[in-house]
Every structure is written in structure tokens, then in C-alpha cells.
Write a protein that holds these residues in place. Structure first.
Motif, PDB file in Angstrom:
ATOM      1  N   THR A  42       0.859  -1.199   0.000  1.00  0.00           N
ATOM      2  CA  THR A  42       0.000   0.000   0.000  1.00  0.00           C
ATOM      3  C   THR A  42       0.888   1.240   0.000  1.00  0.00           C
ATOM      4  O   THR A  42       2.115   1.158   0.123  1.00  0.00           O
ATOM      5  N   GLY A  43       0.254   2.400  -0.114  1.00  0.00           N
ATOM      6  CA  GLY A  43       0.968   3.674  -0.026  1.00  0.00           C
ATOM      7  C   GLY A  43       2.092   3.817  -1.023  1.00  0.00           C
ATOM      8  O   GLY A  43       3.182   4.294  -0.687  1.00  0.00           O
ATOM      9  N   VAL A  44       1.852   3.435  -2.269  1.00  0.00           N
ATOM     10  CA  VAL A  44       2.909   3.442  -3.283  1.00  0.00           C
ATOM     11  C   VAL A  44       3.198   4.866  -3.758  1.00  0.00           C
ATOM     12  O   VAL A  44       2.282   5.635  -4.068  1.00  0.00           O
ATOM     13  N   THR A  45       4.501   5.206  -3.819  1.00  0.00           N
ATOM     14  CA  THR A  45       4.942   6.491  -4.381  1.00  0.00           C
ATOM     15  C   THR A  45       6.033   6.226  -5.411  1.00  0.00           C
ATOM     16  O   THR A  45       6.743   5.219  -5.344  1.00  0.00           O
ATOM     17  N   VAL A  46       6.165   7.168  -6.353  1.00  0.00           N
ATOM     18  CA  VAL A  46       7.127   6.998  -7.450  1.00  0.00           C
ATOM     19  C   VAL A  46       7.994   8.243  -7.580  1.00  0.00           C
ATOM     20  O   VAL A  46       7.485   9.365  -7.552  1.00  0.00           O
ATOM     21  N   VAL A  47       9.305   8.032  -7.720  1.00  0.00           N
ATOM     22  CA  VAL A  47      10.233   9.109  -8.062  1.00  0.00           C
ATOM     23  C   VAL A  47      10.879   8.726  -9.388  1.00  0.00           C
ATOM     24  O   VAL A  47      11.653   7.762  -9.462  1.00  0.00           O
ATOM     25  N   ASN A  48      10.536   9.471 -10.440  1.00  0.00           N
ATOM     26  CA  ASN A  48      11.063   9.168 -11.767  1.00  0.00           C
ATOM     27  C   ASN A  48      12.505   9.648 -11.899  1.00  0.00           C
ATOM     28  O   ASN A  48      12.852  10.745 -11.451  1.00  0.00           O
ATOM     29  N   GLY A  49      13.352   8.836 -12.509  1.00  0.00           N
ATOM     30  CA  GLY A  49      14.748   9.180 -12.755  1.00  0.00           C
ATOM     31  C   GLY A  49      15.087   9.016 -14.210  1.00  0.00           C
ATOM     32  O   GLY A  49      14.230   8.686 -15.035  1.00  0.00           O
ATOM     33  N   ASN A  50      16.357   9.247 -14.555  1.00  0.00           N
ATOM     34  CA  ASN A  50      16.801   9.128 -15.943  1.00  0.00           C
ATOM     35  C   ASN A  50      16.804   7.667 -16.390  1.00  0.00           C
ATOM     36  O   ASN A  50      17.658   6.884 -15.998  1.00  0.00           O
ATOM     37  N   GLY A  51      15.791   7.310 -17.189  1.00  0.00           N
ATOM     38  CA  GLY A  51      15.671   5.950 -17.673  1.00  0.00           C
ATOM     39  C   GLY A  51      15.216   4.961 -16.635  1.00  0.00           C
ATOM     40  O   GLY A  51      15.239   3.753 -16.873  1.00  0.00           O
ATOM     41  N   ASN A  52      14.765   5.458 -15.473  1.00  0.00           N
ATOM     42  CA  ASN A  52      14.353   4.552 -14.398  1.00  0.00           C
ATOM     43  C   ASN A  52      13.319   5.209 -13.507  1.00  0.00           C
ATOM     44  O   ASN A  52      12.925   6.359 -13.723  1.00  0.00           O
ATOM     45  N   ALA A  53      12.883   4.477 -12.501  1.00  0.00           N
ATOM     46  CA  ALA A  53      11.967   5.014 -11.495  1.00  0.00           C
ATOM     47  C   ALA A  53      12.186   4.255 -10.199  1.00  0.00           C
ATOM     48  O   ALA A  53      12.383   3.034 -10.199  1.00  0.00           O
ATOM     49  N   THR A  54      12.186   4.987  -9.101  1.00  0.00           N
ATOM     50  CA  THR A  54      12.304   4.377  -7.775  1.00  0.00           C
ATOM     51  C   THR A  54      10.912   4.310  -7.178  1.00  0.00           C
ATOM     52  O   THR A  54      10.226   5.338  -7.061  1.00  0.00           O
ATOM     53  N   ILE A  55      10.503   3.109  -6.822  1.00  0.00           N
ATOM     54  CA  ILE A  55       9.150   2.890  -6.297  1.00  0.00           C
ATOM     55  C   ILE A  55       9.245   2.571  -4.804  1.00  0.00           C
ATOM     56  O   ILE A  55       9.976   1.669  -4.393  1.00  0.00           O
ATOM     57  N   VAL A  93      13.009   0.206 -10.956  1.00  0.00           N
ATOM     58  CA  VAL A  93      12.773  -0.371 -12.280  1.00  0.00           C
ATOM     59  C   VAL A  93      13.559   0.484 -13.271  1.00  0.00           C
ATOM     60  O   VAL A  93      13.523   1.707 -13.217  1.00  0.00           O
ATOM     61  N   GLU A  94      14.317  -0.153 -14.133  1.00  0.00           N
ATOM     62  CA  GLU A  94      15.187   0.593 -15.038  1.00  0.00           C
ATOM     63  C   GLU A  94      15.268  -0.067 -16.397  1.00  0.00           C
ATOM     64  O   GLU A  94      14.764  -1.165 -16.601  1.00  0.00           O
ATOM     65  N   GLY A  95      15.923   0.636 -17.332  1.00  0.00           N
ATOM     66  CA  GLY A  95      16.069   0.101 -18.678  1.00  0.00           C
ATOM     67  C   GLY A  95      15.183   0.796 -19.700  1.00  0.00           C
ATOM     68  O   GLY A  95      15.053   0.332 -20.829  1.00  0.00           O
ATOM     69  N   ALA A 117      -2.768 -10.427  -5.999  1.00  0.00           N
ATOM     70  CA  ALA A 117      -3.227  -9.685  -7.168  1.00  0.00           C
ATOM     71  C   ALA A 117      -2.307  -8.477  -7.322  1.00  0.00           C
ATOM     72  O   ALA A 117      -1.793  -7.947  -6.331  1.00  0.00           O
ATOM     73  N   PRO A 118      -2.044  -8.015  -8.542  1.00  0.00           N
ATOM     74  CA  PRO A 118      -1.093  -6.915  -8.722  1.00  0.00           C
ATOM     75  C   PRO A 118      -1.669  -5.564  -8.283  1.00  0.00           C
ATOM     76  O   PRO A 118      -2.868  -5.320  -8.372  1.00  0.00           O
ATOM     77  N   VAL A 119      -0.763  -4.716  -7.817  1.00  0.00           N
ATOM     78  CA  VAL A 119      -1.066  -3.296  -7.624  1.00  0.00           C
ATOM     79  C   VAL A 119      -0.444  -2.603  -8.833  1.00  0.00           C
ATOM     80  O   VAL A 119       0.776  -2.602  -8.988  1.00  0.00           O
ATOM     81  N   THR A 120      -1.262  -2.052  -9.706  1.00  0.00           N
ATOM     82  CA  THR A 120      -0.770  -1.462 -10.954  1.00  0.00           C
ATOM     83  C   THR A 120      -0.547   0.027 -10.772  1.00  0.00           C
ATOM     84  O   THR A 120      -1.437   0.752 -10.318  1.00  0.00           O
ATOM     85  N   ILE A 121       0.656   0.474 -11.141  1.00  0.00           N
ATOM     86  CA  ILE A 121       0.996   1.898 -11.026  1.00  0.00           C
ATOM     87  C   ILE A 121       1.550   2.389 -12.351  1.00  0.00           C
ATOM     88  O   ILE A 121       1.881   1.592 -13.238  1.00  0.00           O
ATOM     89  N   LYS A 122       1.665   3.709 -12.474  1.00  0.00           N
ATOM     90  CA  LYS A 122       2.217   4.321 -13.674  1.00  0.00           C
ATOM     91  C   LYS A 122       3.516   5.047 -13.325  1.00  0.00           C
ATOM     92  O   LYS A 122       3.616   5.705 -12.295  1.00  0.00           O
ATOM     93  N   ILE A 123       4.503   4.911 -14.209  1.00  0.00           N
ATOM     94  CA  ILE A 123       5.742   5.681 -14.061  1.00  0.00           C
ATOM     95  C   ILE A 123       5.986   6.439 -15.355  1.00  0.00           C
ATOM     96  O   ILE A 123       5.438   6.093 -16.407  1.00  0.00           O
TER      97      ILE A 123
END
Length: 405
Positions: A42-55, A93-95, A117-123
Motif C-alpha cells: 500500500t501507499g505506493v509512491t514513485v520518483v522518476n529518474g533518468n531511464g528509471n523510477a524508484t518505487i 525499475v530501469e532500462g 493480485a497486482p497493484v498497478t501503477i504508472k511511471i
């Protein structure tokens, strides 16, 4: 008869034991075979990076949880999965090679490998490192080849692939010229080319198979040759440093092809003196100087030759002049051709050289001059700091390259 009977009994017992072992192996089951589905993150947050994202996320308080898995598809269309144990609450997640929106599915996985079941998020990744490198990459003509420079601010593992046409006029990779690195400031110097025109292609690639467009460049190396040392001569000016022990060493020894003591230029440091030490010589030819090769003098010791020691130059300058002032002053008759710093490859403390340090020094350092500098005949080497912290300098051998035409 008794012997045959004993052998038969032994055979039967062996067969029974082997059969029993086989049944035991077949009956092994996972220690934990709980079919319970673990709780989701729960409580998912995303920080987008260069070619990647930290979840980041909140790990569920579930005793059966083993790890969290992220499943995603990168720009090439290939699916990847990364995991993080229940002790962590972040994964990367990177690449990615684009800045489009991508879907990532987060699964909680139990000790029995049962997935939630998956928790689907967007990056939405930022510009990928390969594109950052590609957009600031520069390739310019140089003496005997070309210089390739680029900035890799994120220090990503990238490859700059250099391609050239084959006999079928199809471009193929030239691994000898390609660059494989993760440094922030990329510099590749290709030498040994003739002064004809070459056509190369350049593109940037990462370890996930993403690659940029290809840019094609026509390269025409600048002519370069070694200036004949038979024409060199000493040209001592006022202000030049005295040689060791009243001339036991000499400036002329740096182009005589001999190594070791006393066949070297080795200036003498007066007690308390902090002024830079200079030596001057005449190359015998008015030339556009491309580079100066210098092999430092080795100090012998019980530890072996030490090249990054005592009077070996650490920071120095090279000046050139067509008609220098005889006053010895570094006035406007002299042009600064380059400022240089010697770096010990190993980074070991002063007085300690390893095998790579010695091999690098024995091969000599090739210092490139300013390609925009005018033609000169006289060279002056000015030591600002040696490895001992003084300003005296030593040079075992030297070669000068350029275009005297």
C-alpha cells in the motif's frame, strides 16, 4: 552354493535400499506449502529518474510475505522483473529509453511463492542516459585521428558504438574504436589514421539493448609526424633552472635515446626556492606542434623503480615560440601550448607504485597541444609542482610530434 546365496541376499537388500531412497526423494515436498494469498503493498509512491523510477511502498504486516516483485516492459518490448525482500520498502525499475508513461505491476509473494493480485501503477521516466550522452557528444578532427567527447552526468554504464563501412558498404561496429564506460566525462582519442577522409557512424547503447539514432561524421585527420631529434639542440635562456650537480645531467639527454642515470634532464632545487623550474630547447623546425611524449625518470629503490616520486613533474606547462625573447621572460613571444597534470593510475600513496603505475610511466605520457596554436620552433617546459611538492623537474626521454610542412 553358500557364496551364491549370500550374493543374492546382498543384491536384494541393495535394491530395496535404492528403491526406498527413490521413494523418499519423490515424496519430498516444500517445507511451506501454504496456499494463502499474501496482502498487497500500500501507499505506493514513485520518483522518476533518468531511464528509471524508484518505487516506494508500505510493506504489509503479513507473516507469510517473502518479497515484493515488480514486473514491467521496457522500450525494447522485453519484460523484466525485479524483487525486494520484505525487509526493504523500495525497488528500482530501469532500462527505459523513452519518457513515455509505463505500467508497472507490484506483486506480494509469499514464502510458498503464491502471488497476490497486482497493484498497478504508472511511471514516467526522465530522459535516458543514452540520449543525454548522444545529444552532447562531439567528434572533432585531431592530429592523426579524432577526439570524441561526451558528458555522462548520471555515470550510467553505456557504450558509444563506432561503426564503419565494410567492403559491401554496410556499416559494422569497430570494437577497437568503440567506447565502453561509466565515467561522467568521456574522452576517446583515436590515433594512427592517415590524412584521408573517413566516414564513421556513432550511436549510444545501454545494457538493456536500447540504442539511439546513428549520427554519421566525415573525419579528416590532421597530418602529424615525429620531429627528427637529430635537429634538436639546447637553448638555455636566463631564468632556466640549473642542472643537477653542475651539469652531471643535461637537457640534451632527453632526446638521446638512453634511459637511467645520468642520461636525463634533472634540475637542481635550491633550499627554500619555490619558483617554477624551466628548461628550453630548439626543435630545429618551425612546426605546428600536435603532442609531446614524455617518459619520467625512475628513482631506483629497494621497492623497485618509482616514477611518481621526487622531481617527476605532477603539474606543468609547455610553451612554444617561433622567435623567443632572449631575456628569458615568458612574454608575448611565447604561446602556452597546454597545461597538464600527471595522475598516478593506482592512486596509491606517495612513494608506492604498483605494476600498472610502472607500466604506464614506462610507456610514457602523450600530452596533446592546443590545435589552434601557431607554429613554433622552440619549446619551454615549466614545472609548477613535482610529486615531492617542490618545483624541480626531471625528464628521462622526450619526443615531439607535429606538422612541419
Amino acid at each position: 552354493m553358500k557364496l551364491i546365496l549370500k550374493l543374492s541376499v546382498l543384491f536384494i537388500i541393495t535394491a530395496l535400499v535404492v528403491g526406498s531412497c527413490g521413494k523418499q526423494l519423490e515424496s519430498h515436498q516444500p517445507v511451506d506449502n501454504d496456499p494463502t494469498v499474501p496482502a498487497q503493498v500500500t501507499g505506493v509512491t514513485v520518483v522518476n529518474g533518468n531511464g528509471n523510477a524508484t518505487i516506494s511502498y508500505t510493506v504489509p504486516k503479513d507473516s507469510i510475505l517473502s518479497y515484493v516483485k515488480a514486473v514491467y516492459t521496457i522500450t525494447t518490448g522485453k519484460e523484466y522483473a525485479v524483487t525486494a525482500s520484505y525487509y526493504n520498502n523500495t525497488l528500482v525499475v530501469e532500462g527505459f529509453a523513452d519518457t513515455l508513461e509505463h505500467e508497472v505491476k507490484l506483486y506480494s509473494v509469499s514464502r510458498s511463492e503464491v502471488m497476490s493480485a497486482p497493484v498497478t501503477i504508472k511511471i514516467k521516466p526522465l530522459v535516458a542516459p543514452i540520449w543525454e550522452v548522444f545529444r552532447n557528444m562531439q567528434v572533432i578532427n585531431a592530429f592523426g585521428g579524432y577526439n570524441l567527447t561526451a558528458q555522462n552526468a548520471s555515470k550510467a554504464n553505456i557504450s558509444i558504438i563506432v561503426t564503419k563501412p565494410n567492403v559491401f558498404n554496410e556499416y559494422e561496429a569497430d570494437n577497437d574504436k568503440s567506447v565502453f564506460t561509466n565515467v561522467d566525462s568521456i574522452l576517446s582519442k583515436v590515433r594512427g589514421l592517415d590524412t584521408i577522409e573517413y566516414r564513421f557512424g556513432f550511436f549510444v547503447k545501454d545494457r538493456w539493448g536500447n540504442k539511439t539514432d546513428t549520427v554519421y561524421k566525415v573525419i579528416k585527420p590532421i597530418y602529424e609526424t615525429e620531429l627528427p631529434k637529430t635537429n634538436f639542440s639546447e637553448f638555455t635562456l636566463p631564468g632556466d633552472a640549473p642542472q643537477w650537480n653542475n651539469g652531471e645531467t643535461a637537457v640534451r639527454y632527453i632526446w638521446d635515446g638512453r634511459y637511467g642515470w645520468p642520461w636525463t634532464s634533472f634540475t637542481s632545487q635550491p633550499a627554500g626556492s619555490t619558483d617554477p623550474h624551466m628548461i628550453t630547447f630548439n626543435t630545429g623546425a618551425l612546426a605546428r606542434i600536435s603532442r609531446v611524449w614524455i617518459r619520467p625518470y625512475p628513482e631506483g629503490s629497494a621497492q623497485g623503480d618509482r616514477y611518481y616520486y621526487l622531481t617527476t613533474m605532477k603539474r606543468f606547462e609547455i610553451y612554444g615560440a617561433a622567435n623567443p625573447s632572449l631575456s628569458g621572460a615568458l612574454d608575448n613571444s611565447w604561446t602556452l601550448l597546454g597545461s597538464f597534470t600527471v595522475t598516478k593510475p593506482s592512486g596509491l600513496p606517495y612513494g608506492t607504485d604498483d605494476a600498472d603505475d610502472r607500466a604506464t610511466a614506462i610507456a610514457g605520457f602523450s600530452w596533446e597541444m592546443d590545435v589552434a596554436a601557431p607554429k613554433v620552433r622552440y619549446l619551454r617546459i615549466r614545472c609548477l609542482e613535482n610529486f615531492a611538492g617542490g618545483t624541480a623537474q626531471s625528464i628521462n626521454e622526450l619526443r615531439v610530434y607535429g606538422d612541419p610542412r
